[in-house]
Design a protein around this motif. Structure first.
Motif, mmCIF file in Angstrom:
data_model
loop_
_atom_site.group_PDB
_atom_site.id
_atom_site.type_symbol
_atom_site.label_atom_id
_atom_site.label_comp_id
_atom_site.label_asym_id
_atom_site.label_seq_id
_atom_site.Cartn_x
_atom_site.Cartn_y
_atom_site.Cartn_z
ATOM 1 N N GLN A 1 0.862 -1.192 0.000
ATOM 2 C CA GLN A 1 0.000 0.000 0.000
ATOM 3 C C GLN A 1 0.893 1.234 0.000
ATOM 4 N N GLN A 2 0.748 2.017 -1.049
ATOM 5 C CA GLN A 2 1.593 3.186 -1.184
ATOM 6 C C GLN A 2 1.023 4.304 -0.337
ATOM 7 N N GLN A 3 1.860 4.859 0.536
ATOM 8 C CA GLN A 3 1.382 5.889 1.445
ATOM 9 C C GLN A 3 1.235 7.228 0.755
ATOM 10 N N VAL A 4 1.964 7.430 -0.334
ATOM 11 C CA VAL A 4 1.870 8.664 -1.093
ATOM 12 C C VAL A 4 1.579 8.284 -2.542
ATOM 13 N N LYS A 5 0.446 8.763 -3.058
ATOM 14 C CA LYS A 5 0.048 8.437 -4.421
ATOM 15 C C LYS A 5 0.319 9.620 -5.329
ATOM 16 N N GLN A 6 1.016 9.368 -6.427
ATOM 17 C CA GLN A 6 1.470 10.421 -7.330
ATOM 18 C C GLN A 6 0.914 10.190 -8.719
ATOM 19 N N SER A 7 0.538 11.302 -9.368
ATOM 20 C CA SER A 7 0.051 11.228 -10.754
ATOM 21 C C SER A 7 0.380 12.525 -11.481
ATOM 22 N N PRO A 8 0.535 12.470 -12.813
ATOM 23 C CA PRO A 8 0.505 11.285 -13.668
ATOM 24 C C PRO A 8 1.840 10.539 -13.630
#
Lengths: 112, 113
Positions: A1-8
């Motif tokens: 589970q990624q604690q920091v979600k980045q996009s794109p």
């Protein structure tokens, strides 16, 4: 589970345009949010960082916008240049914490 | 980069062999870290050290061990390398007390065949 979600994951921008990269976090204990820039063959280098007591921080062409209630923060690169082409990582930690948690990264390409 | 040297810079090794990566700092910073970088995952913490012989696990520590017998050196060992450990490994130091002080080395590209 990624604690920091980045996009794109990747982004192509014309020279002179605005590059925008977004990140979201879950852990409300985080109180320091840096952005790192990485060129091929090099390690990440600190670009700009923000604490949650301010909503925006600007350094030259680079601006961080921070929304504490939404637990989101973003990097804006104004007047993007070919030399800005790199991989950008958002991260989060506590200011005196032992562990820096990274987003997955965004590969930015600025076309001249 | 900023007094951090990683060696080797590139290595190809066979599955099942032991591998040791070295991180050397020229100053006496207390905190040292090992991260791995993989596409789609960013950088993930493997182990870190907060002093000589003081180490702790990160989020992806399985299959890795570390040692720090001197302040300036932090070693990462893959006891029996697997293909899933093919990655780019970065060492970092923390300069000072705050999170602003993370400085990364130039990385070691490890390929396990």
């Amino acid at each position: 589970q990624q604690q920091v979600k980045q996009s794109p994951q990747s982004l192509i921008v014309q020279k002179g345009g605005i590059s925008i990269i977004n990140c979201a976090y879950e852990n409300t204990a985080f109180d320091y949010f840096p952005w790192y820039q990485q060129f091929p063959g090099k390690g990440p280098a600190l670009l700009i960082a923000i604490r949650p007591d301010v909503s925006e921080k600007k350094e030259g062409r680079f601006t961080i916008s921070f929304n504490k209630s939404a637990k989101q923060f973003s990097l804006h690169i104004m007047d993007s240049q070919p030399g800005d082409s790199a991989t950008y990582f958002c991260a989060a930690t506590t200011i005196y914490g032992n562990k820096l948690v990274f987003g997955a990264g965004t590969i930015l390409r600025v076309k001249s | 980069d900023a007094g951090i040297t990683q060696s080797p810079r590139h290595k190809v090794t066979e599955t099942g062999t032991p591998v040791t990566l070295r991180c050397h700092q020229t100053e006496n910073h207390r905190y040292m870290y090992w991260y791995r970088q993989d596409p789609g995952h960013g950088l993930r913490l493997i182990h870190y050290s907060y002093g000589v012989k003081d180490t702790d696990k990160g989020e992806v520590s399985d299959g890795y061990s570390v040692s720090r017998s001197k302040t300036e050196d932090f070693l990462l060992t893959l006891e029996s390398a697997t293909s899933s450990q093919t990655s780019v490994y970065f060492c970092a130091i923390r300069v000072g007390q705050g999170a602003e002080g993370y400085t990364f080395g130039s990385g070691t590209r490890l390929t396990v065949v």
